[in-house]
Scaffold this active site. Structure first.
Site, PDB file in Angstrom:
ATOM      1  N   ASN A   9       0.823  -1.201   0.000  1.00 53.40           N
ATOM      2  CA  ASN A   9       0.000   0.000   0.000  1.00 53.40           C
ATOM      3  C   ASN A   9       0.862   1.258   0.000  1.00 53.40           C
ATOM      4  OD1 ASN A   9      -2.133  -1.766   0.160  1.00 53.40           O
ATOM      5  ND2 ASN A   9      -2.368  -1.563   2.374  1.00 53.40           N
ATOM      6  N   ASP A  64      -0.570   4.263   0.977  1.00 51.24           N
ATOM      7  CA  ASP A  64      -1.401   5.236   1.684  1.00 51.24           C
ATOM      8  C   ASP A  64      -0.793   5.785   2.966  1.00 51.24           C
ATOM      9  OD1 ASP A  64      -1.895   3.111   3.584  1.00 51.24           O
ATOM     10  OD2 ASP A  64      -3.499   2.392   2.270  1.00 51.24           O
ATOM     11  N   HIS A 111       5.983  -0.286  -2.618  1.00 48.23           N
ATOM     12  CA  HIS A 111       5.556   0.484  -3.795  1.00 48.23           C
ATOM     13  C   HIS A 111       5.611   1.987  -3.565  1.00 48.23           C
ATOM     14  CE1 HIS A 111       3.126  -3.321  -5.085  1.00 48.23           C
ATOM     15  NE2 HIS A 111       4.419  -3.434  -5.326  1.00 48.23           N
ATOM     16  N   CYS A 159      10.777  14.876  -8.560  1.00 51.55           N
ATOM     17  CA  CYS A 159      11.002  15.386  -9.913  1.00 51.55           C
ATOM     18  C   CYS A 159      11.685  14.310 -10.749  1.00 51.55           C
ATOM     19  CB  CYS A 159      11.865  16.649  -9.863  1.00 51.55           C
ATOM     20  SG  CYS A 159      12.319  17.279 -11.502  1.00 51.55           S
ATOM     21  N   GLY A 207      -4.957  -9.121   3.424  1.00 55.45           N
ATOM     22  CA  GLY A 207      -5.653  -8.251   2.488  1.00 55.45           C
ATOM     23  C   GLY A 207      -4.974  -8.108   1.150  1.00 55.45           C
ATOM     24  N   SER A 263      -4.303 -10.203  -2.702  1.00 56.68           N
ATOM     25  CA  SER A 263      -4.565 -11.346  -3.583  1.00 56.68           C
ATOM     26  C   SER A 263      -3.266 -11.963  -4.092  1.00 56.68           C
ATOM     27  CB  SER A 263      -5.423 -10.906  -4.776  1.00 56.68           C
ATOM     28  OG  SER A 263      -4.712  -9.968  -5.570  1.00 56.68           O
ATOM     29  N   GLY A 292      -9.717  -6.428   9.282  1.00 58.69           N
ATOM     30  CA  GLY A 292      -9.600  -5.666  10.521  1.00 58.69           C
ATOM     31  C   GLY A 292     -10.259  -6.344  11.701  1.00 58.69           C
TER      32      GLY A 292
END
EC number: 2.3.1.286
Length: 320
Positions: free
Chosen positions: A109, A111, A144, A152, A248, A250, A294
């Protein structure tokens, strides 16, 4: 036995068998959907939408119009990431980490919610608090990248995504209000299904150092995970893992599946907790097909740590 009891027994057995090692956790988009962040492959994921068009790294780098398309979409969709709060999965993992039951977290993730969990898990959209999504003492490797930073493509200048969002809105007055009202157009990773007229109207913000183009500091489709990260995380699984717990995900992309293959080859037990089938089911030692990652983690933490499961849904620092 309930899923939480089954998972707790698995983790306790692995811990007893592999003393001096700890559980290494691999998380995917299914850990963040309960925070309101869409996924790609879930039952309601992006790949099931008829209007989905993949943006690859190669397209982004060679075509300036694709850069406008990306940043138009990102400007409209970033609000789903900026200010997002942790859910029970992130908070339970933070408690497991503090207790020593989890040694390391590898995440697909972008996030930043595993970072945020160390600050109590409550979303904070203020620009000066963006660090809560990018920096922490969590034993975390972001495979990731992190959507809350930009870089830049010419000189490597690094900048907070929150600052770029402010400058994009200043450069494109009225843009967000005109094109960003439809929640159904929200996509994973802070993306948005922007109409063509929005792309055409988009004015980019350029690098203040060299006037180059900005790219999100994430691994786009078609781009490789940086070799140093791959080497460090593979070594971590090999040398430190008592087991590999996949949550969570695949495991469809090789950048995640490689760790399951590695663990299997080394005789390191693998557990998978996910909604639906995964690429690693056939070689996993334990597979739990669950509706809510969760909820299962919160209940597992209750069994192993003695913390009330309800605490993990309150998004506050857990005292152990």
């Amino acid at each position: 036995m309930r899923p939480a009891g089954t998972l707790a027994s698995f983790l306790e057995r692995c811990s007893a068998r592999k003393r001096g090692r700890g559980c290494v956790v691999l998380t995917g988009a299914g850990c963040s959907t309960e925070s309101g962040i869409p996924d790609y492959r879930g039952p309601n994921g992006q790949y099931h939408r008829a209007d989905f068009v993949l943006l690859t790294f190669q397209k982004f780098m060679r075509d300036d119009n694709e850069k406008r398309r990306y940043w138009a979409r990102s400007m409209l969709g970033y609000s789903t990431m900026c200010g997002a709060s942790c859910n029970a999965a992130h908070m339970a993992l933070q408690a497991f980490t503090k207790s020593g039951a989890v040694a390391h977290i590898l995440t697909q993730n972008v996030d930043g919610l595993h970072h945020l969990a160390t600050y109590g898990g409550v979303g904070d959209a203020e620009e000066e608090h963006y660090y809560k999504y990018t920096t922490s003492d969590a034993p975390l490797k972001e495979l990731h990248g992190n959507i809350h930073n930009v870089i830049c493509t010419s000189c490597g200048f690094f900048m907070p995504r929150a600052r770029l969002q402010r400058e994009l809105r200043e450069r494109n007055p009225g843009f967000y209000e005109q094109y960003g009202a439809d929640v159904s157009r929200t996509r994973p990773d802070g993306d948005y299904s922007a109409p063509t007229e929005a792309v055409n109207a988009m004015h980019l913000v350029m690098c203040p150092r060299c006037n180059g183009f900005f790219k999100p500091h994430v691994v786009l489709f078609g781009e490789n995970v940086p070799k140093p990260i791959v080497e460090a995380t593979m070594s971590l699984v090999r040398d430190k893992a008592s087991c590999l717990l996949c949550l969570g995900t695949s495991l469809q992309v090789y950048s995640a599946y490689r760790y399951v293959l590695q663990a299997n080859q080394l005789g390191i037990p693998v557990a998978i907790v996910n909604a639906g089938t995964t690429r690693g089911d056939a070689i996993a030692d334990l597979k739990l097909d669950v509706e809510s990652v969760g909820s299962v983690l919160a209940e597992t933490a209750h069994e192993m740590l003695g913390v009330p499961a309800s605490m993990f849904f309150r998004r506050k620092t857990i005292q152990l």
